[in-house]
Design a protein around this motif. Sequence first.
Motif, PDB file in Angstrom:
ATOM      1  N   PHE A 232     -13.802   4.298   1.395  1.00  0.00           N
ATOM      2  CA  PHE A 232     -13.041   2.777   2.085  1.00  0.00           C
ATOM      3  C   PHE A 232     -13.724   2.427   3.520  1.00  0.00           C
ATOM      4  O   PHE A 232     -13.795   3.577   4.250  1.00  0.00           O
ATOM      5  CB  PHE A 232     -11.386   2.911   2.185  1.00  0.00           C
ATOM      6  N   ASN A 233     -14.104   1.363   3.471  1.00  0.00           N
ATOM      7  CA  ASN A 233     -15.144   1.042   4.812  1.00  0.00           C
ATOM      8  C   ASN A 233     -14.575   0.734   6.127  1.00  0.00           C
ATOM      9  O   ASN A 233     -15.187   0.420   7.098  1.00  0.00           O
ATOM     10  CB  ASN A 233     -16.468   0.324   4.515  1.00  0.00           C
ATOM     11  N   LEU A 234     -13.264   0.176   5.866  1.00  0.00           N
ATOM     12  CA  LEU A 234     -12.520  -0.348   7.156  1.00  0.00           C
ATOM     13  C   LEU A 234     -12.058   0.733   8.061  1.00  0.00           C
ATOM     14  O   LEU A 234     -11.445   1.776   7.483  1.00  0.00           O
ATOM     15  CB  LEU A 234     -11.373  -1.255   6.789  1.00  0.00           C
ATOM     16  N   PRO A 235     -12.151   0.667   9.316  1.00  0.00           N
ATOM     17  CA  PRO A 235     -11.705   1.747  10.186  1.00  0.00           C
ATOM     18  C   PRO A 235     -10.193   1.789  10.451  1.00  0.00           C
ATOM     19  O   PRO A 235      -9.630   0.347  10.242  1.00  0.00           O
ATOM     20  CB  PRO A 235     -12.424   1.543  11.530  1.00  0.00           C
ATOM     21  N   GLY A 236      -9.335   2.872  10.745  1.00  0.00           N
ATOM     22  CA  GLY A 236      -8.019   2.618  11.291  1.00  0.00           C
ATOM     23  C   GLY A 236      -7.186   3.120  10.158  1.00  0.00           C
ATOM     24  O   GLY A 236      -7.338   2.819   8.919  1.00  0.00           O
ATOM     25  N   ARG A 237      -6.434   4.094  10.452  1.00  0.00           N
ATOM     26  CA  ARG A 237      -5.327   4.572   9.604  1.00  0.00           C
ATOM     27  C   ARG A 237      -4.467   3.611   8.931  1.00  0.00           C
ATOM     28  O   ARG A 237      -3.885   3.580   7.697  1.00  0.00           O
ATOM     29  CB  ARG A 237      -4.452   5.644   9.983  1.00  0.00           C
ATOM     30  N   HIS A 238      -4.158   2.516   9.901  1.00  0.00           N
ATOM     31  CA  HIS A 238      -3.409   1.242   9.121  1.00  0.00           C
ATOM     32  C   HIS A 238      -3.996   0.650   8.371  1.00  0.00           C
ATOM     33  O   HIS A 238      -3.409   0.343   7.140  1.00  0.00           O
ATOM     34  CB  HIS A 238      -2.987   0.435  10.270  1.00  0.00           C
ATOM     35  N   ASN A 239      -5.289   0.547   8.173  1.00  0.00           N
ATOM     36  CA  ASN A 239      -6.193  -0.227   6.969  1.00  0.00           C
ATOM     37  C   ASN A 239      -6.152   0.849   5.875  1.00  0.00           C
ATOM     38  O   ASN A 239      -6.194   0.490   4.785  1.00  0.00           O
ATOM     39  CB  ASN A 239      -7.525  -0.354   7.497  1.00  0.00           C
ATOM     40  N   LEU A 240      -6.150   2.361   6.009  1.00  0.00           N
ATOM     41  CA  LEU A 240      -6.250   3.070   4.693  1.00  0.00           C
ATOM     42  C   LEU A 240      -4.829   2.927   4.372  1.00  0.00           C
ATOM     43  O   LEU A 240      -4.583   3.180   2.991  1.00  0.00           O
ATOM     44  CB  LEU A 240      -6.485   4.648   5.441  1.00  0.00           C
TER      45      LEU A 240
ATOM     46  N   GLU B 107       0.560  -3.620  16.266  1.00  0.00           N
ATOM     47  CA  GLU B 107      -0.737  -4.072  15.620  1.00  0.00           C
ATOM     48  C   GLU B 107      -1.884  -3.696  16.682  1.00  0.00           C
ATOM     49  O   GLU B 107      -2.897  -2.963  16.384  1.00  0.00           O
ATOM     50  CB  GLU B 107      -0.809  -5.234  15.554  1.00  0.00           C
ATOM     51  N   ILE B 108      -1.648  -3.806  17.872  1.00  0.00           N
ATOM     52  CA  ILE B 108      -2.503  -3.374  19.186  1.00  0.00           C
ATOM     53  C   ILE B 108      -2.642  -1.647  19.260  1.00  0.00           C
ATOM     54  O   ILE B 108      -3.764  -1.312  19.085  1.00  0.00           O
ATOM     55  CB  ILE B 108      -1.808  -3.801  20.598  1.00  0.00           C
TER      56      ILE B 108
END
Length: 450
Positions: free
Chosen positions: A268-276, A331-332
């Motif tokens: 998965f190529n998006l950064p951030g644990r929220h995106n995972l 979100e920030i």
Amino acid sequence: MNLKAINNIYFVGIGGIGMSALARYFVANGKQVAGYDKTPSDITTGLQELGVEVHFNDSITEVKQEFLDKETTLVVFTPAIPKSHSELNYFKDNGFKVYKRSQVLGEITKQTTCLAVAGTHGKTTTTSILGHLLNECNAPVTAFLGGISENYNSNLILNGTEVTVVEADEFDRSFLTLSPDLACITSMDADHLDIFGDANELTKTFKEFSECIKPHGKLFVKNGLPLKGITYGVDDNADYSAKNIRIINGSYVFDVKTPSGTHKDFQFNLPGRHNLSNAMIALAMAADYGCPYNQLAKGLASYKGVKRRFTYQIKTEDFVFIDDYAHHPEEINAVHQAVREMYPDKKVLAIFQPHLYSRTRDFVDGFAQSLSKFDEILLLDIYPARELPIEGVTSEWLLGKIENLNKKLISKSAIIDEIKVSDAHVVLTIGAGDIGVEVKHIKEAFSVAS
């Protein structure tokens, strides 16, 4: 409402991200579509290129004659339109069929297998991942997105009409018009308190949404939320969970634990644990629908993201510029976690435009705490959107609560000059207002320099 008997669809607020997706859907289904919006934008230009008549003055005289036939015209509006809007009042006063966007969306999804994504954060990214996965698995899907997908350069994925993927928006309690087969709730952090009054009422409304699911339908919930359902999470004991997480060449590589077994090496190529986390729930829902895991793995690896959701505008060895829609403290925090994970030793400058006086008032301490984590903060004036000013609620007030001393209140016209005098390696623009308009100017100024 009988959509088959309707020939003309008129949108009041056609330039909104959710409204324009509906407009595109009706164009694709052979309807005559027109509408009003306050200002021209890339979205309205795209609609005009499809043959949609769009005007920008609130005047019933600008509405084409065929859309003034109440027998053949359906009028769709967004709650963001003020009650004083003369066109909307004309349609209401003269017996037209007038519905909120959410009501029309609910009607469209009734006759489909509907997969709905709810939550105070993560809806747009999760919906776009889910729509992409189903499309890549050749499902007959229509996905209505709350942002512009990088894969499709659109807020509508159209590959059939048997399955619908929708954002279930809690604002104005809109999601209570839906009847999903599969639904998820990504988060229930307090937000929109101008609508709900307090966090308890918001939680109660999410529970009401969970009761809208069709008989024999399923609810997926982020692990830890106070609702019963199939759980998902990241590196925890949820029913569906990302395990053995690594970062390889700037991408997440992980295993997917499911109730029936573990599947290895998803990328998965998006950064951030929220995106995972967003990717995990999209995978879980798509798998439950019937998509095979080998196709899901290919689909996830090819997912590019949503515009203004941790979008890289410039990415060189010397300078990184990222733009994000974040407009709530949580979100920030998610943006901060992602940028620190990707650039642990680099100085980070955050430029934030608060969105709404009421949200700033309700979460001022949370905003101050989340913004204080960045190395340098530039703060813009509050973007009012639909609201009038609230006495004492200003960006100066928020600035005073930010603990980091490397902070400043600036105008939009000063953004580029302030970035030039900063020694930050990573620059972030954050907010849901019109800060997005400044992104292209910043990109132009620093693409040459970098």
